[in-house]
Scaffold this motif. Structure first.
Motif, PDB file in Angstrom:
ATOM      1  N   ILE A 125       0.862  -1.170   0.000  1.00 30.96           N
ATOM      2  CA  ILE A 125       0.000   0.000   0.000  1.00 30.96           C
ATOM      3  C   ILE A 125       0.899   1.222   0.000  1.00 30.96           C
ATOM      4  N   LYS A 126       0.731   2.062  -1.010  1.00 35.54           N
ATOM      5  CA  LYS A 126       1.509   3.300  -1.102  1.00 35.54           C
ATOM      6  C   LYS A 126       0.650   4.444  -0.582  1.00 35.54           C
ATOM      7  N   VAL A 127       1.240   5.252   0.280  1.00 32.59           N
ATOM      8  CA  VAL A 127       0.544   6.413   0.831  1.00 32.59           C
ATOM      9  C   VAL A 127       1.366   7.646   0.489  1.00 32.59           C
ATOM     10  N   HIS A 128       0.736   8.574  -0.207  1.00 28.25           N
ATOM     11  CA  HIS A 128       1.387   9.844  -0.532  1.00 28.25           C
ATOM     12  C   HIS A 128       0.692  10.932   0.280  1.00 28.25           C
ATOM     13  N   LEU A 129       1.428  11.550   1.200  1.00 34.43           N
ATOM     14  CA  LEU A 129       0.884  12.575   2.089  1.00 34.43           C
ATOM     15  C   LEU A 129       1.541  13.918   1.825  1.00 34.43           C
ATOM     16  N   LYS A 130       0.737  14.962   1.818  1.00 33.53           N
ATOM     17  CA  LYS A 130       1.244  16.334   1.834  1.00 33.53           C
ATOM     18  C   LYS A 130       0.657  16.991   3.070  1.00 33.53           C
ATOM     19  N   ILE A 131       1.538  17.359   3.978  1.00 31.99           N
ATOM     20  CA  ILE A 131       1.102  17.962   5.233  1.00 31.99           C
ATOM     21  C   ILE A 131       1.691  19.358   5.316  1.00 31.99           C
ATOM     22  N   GLY A 132       0.860  20.341   5.644  1.00 34.27           N
ATOM     23  CA  GLY A 132       1.366  21.695   5.786  1.00 34.27           C
ATOM     24  C   GLY A 132       0.265  22.723   5.815  1.00 34.27           C
ATOM     25  N   LYS A 133       0.685  23.980   5.781  1.00 31.86           N
ATOM     26  CA  LYS A 133      -0.250  25.098   5.794  1.00 31.86           C
ATOM     27  C   LYS A 133      -0.882  25.281   4.433  1.00 31.86           C
ATOM     28  N   ILE A 134      -2.089  25.824   4.448  1.00 32.46           N
ATOM     29  CA  ILE A 134      -2.723  26.236   3.206  1.00 32.46           C
ATOM     30  C   ILE A 134      -2.209  27.635   2.903  1.00 32.46           C
ATOM     31  N   LEU A 135      -1.738  27.844   1.688  1.00 28.37           N
ATOM     32  CA  LEU A 135      -1.157  29.135   1.325  1.00 28.37           C
ATOM     33  C   LEU A 135      -2.243  30.193   1.191  1.00 28.37           C
ATOM     34  N   ASN A 136      -2.036  31.326   1.808  1.00 28.09           N
ATOM     35  CA  ASN A 136      -2.935  32.466   1.670  1.00 28.09           C
ATOM     36  C   ASN A 136      -2.481  33.311   0.490  1.00 28.09           C
ATOM     37  N   GLN A 137      -3.404  33.927  -0.156  1.00 32.13           N
ATOM     38  CA  GLN A 137      -3.058  34.810  -1.257  1.00 32.13           C
ATOM     39  C   GLN A 137      -2.764  36.194  -0.704  1.00 32.13           C
ATOM     40  N   GLY A 138      -1.707  36.811  -1.154  1.00 34.31           N
ATOM     41  CA  GLY A 138      -1.348  38.139  -0.689  1.00 34.31           C
ATOM     42  C   GLY A 138       0.076  38.475  -1.058  1.00 34.31           C
ATOM     43  N   PRO A 139       0.520  39.693  -0.721  1.00 28.08           N
ATOM     44  CA  PRO A 139       1.861  40.120  -1.126  1.00 28.08           C
ATOM     45  C   PRO A 139       2.971  39.326  -0.438  1.00 28.08           C
ATOM     46  N   LEU A 140       2.714  38.808   0.754  1.00 27.17           N
ATOM     47  CA  LEU A 140       3.757  38.074   1.471  1.00 27.17           C
ATOM     48  C   LEU A 140       4.061  36.744   0.789  1.00 27.17           C
ATOM     49  N   VAL A 141       3.048  36.109   0.222  1.00 26.56           N
ATOM     50  CA  VAL A 141       3.235  34.809  -0.418  1.00 26.56           C
ATOM     51  C   VAL A 141       4.181  34.923  -1.607  1.00 26.56           C
ATOM     52  N   LYS A 142       4.167  36.049  -2.303  1.00 24.48           N
ATOM     53  CA  LYS A 142       5.050  36.219  -3.452  1.00 24.48           C
ATOM     54  C   LYS A 142       6.513  36.214  -3.030  1.00 24.48           C
ATOM     55  N   ASP A 143       6.779  36.643  -1.823  1.00 25.51           N
ATOM     56  CA  ASP A 143       8.156  36.716  -1.347  1.00 25.51           C
ATOM     57  C   ASP A 143       8.665  35.376  -0.821  1.00 25.51           C
ATOM     58  N   ILE A 144       7.761  34.516  -0.404  1.00 27.57           N
ATOM     59  CA  ILE A 144       8.165  33.258   0.223  1.00 27.57           C
ATOM     60  C   ILE A 144       8.022  32.125  -0.785  1.00 27.57           C
ATOM     61  N   ASP A 145       9.004  31.278  -0.824  1.00 26.94           N
ATOM     62  CA  ASP A 145       8.982  30.136  -1.727  1.00 26.94           C
ATOM     63  C   ASP A 145       7.879  29.181  -1.291  1.00 26.94           C
TER      64      ASP A 145
END
Length: 163
Positions: A125-145
């Motif tokens: 059984i293969k499990v692919h997980l992505k765990i993390g924050k949901i990205l907010n839209q805004g000017p700060l997101v453009k600066d952060i990878d």
């Protein structure tokens, strides 16, 4: 002796300028360090969520021989445990075991063990997980990878009990 008065004043101004530059460099490095501390602290939360999921899932995988696998849901036949993604949480039966899940994908495969006299096939059984924050839209997101916020992206293979 009259010429030495200007040298003292010139050295004092030079000293103040150099000190100001050094303090500015240290302040910039310090602000960058503390701005990224949120990212480092978030990484720990994601590892904890993965470990909680892994703790329950390994126990069920090692005690079951068969499972029904769907992309976001898996049902084990022997003990009836059901893992399902609902929203951003993974549920085991009716209990939340992991939070902040961006996506999960369950898949099933078989593996034939080579160099054995008897045909031994293992169910994987293969499990692919992505765990993390949901990205907010805004000017700060453009600066952060964006990859920084998708820190915990793992694909793990589990082998069902085969004897």
């Amino acid at each position: 002796m009259k010429n030495e008065n200007g040298v003292t004043l010139l050295s004092l101004v030079t000293y103040i300028i150099i000190t100001t530059i050094i303090i500015a460099i240290i302040a910039f490095m310090s602000s960058s360090f503390f701005a990224n501390m949120d990212i480092v602290e978030s990484q720990d939360k994601y590892a904890v969520e993965f470990n909680k999921f892994n703790m329950f899932f390994i126990n069920d995988v090692k005690s079951n021989k068969e499972a029904t696998v769907e992309p976001t849901k898996i049902t084990f036949k022997d003990n009836g445990a059901v893992y399902e993604l609902k929203g951003t949480d993974i549920y085991r039966n009716d209990t939340i075991i992991a939070k902040q899940i961006q996506s999960v994908n369950f898949s099933q495969d078989t593996y034939k063990v080579p160099n054995t006299k008897v045909d031994v096939q293992k169910t994987i059984i293969k499990v692919h997980l992505k765990i993390g924050k949901i990205l907010n839209q805004g000017p700060l997101v453009k600066d952060i990878d964006e990859k920084v916020y998708n820190m915990f992206d793992k694909t793990i293979e589990y082998v069902l009990k085969y004897w």
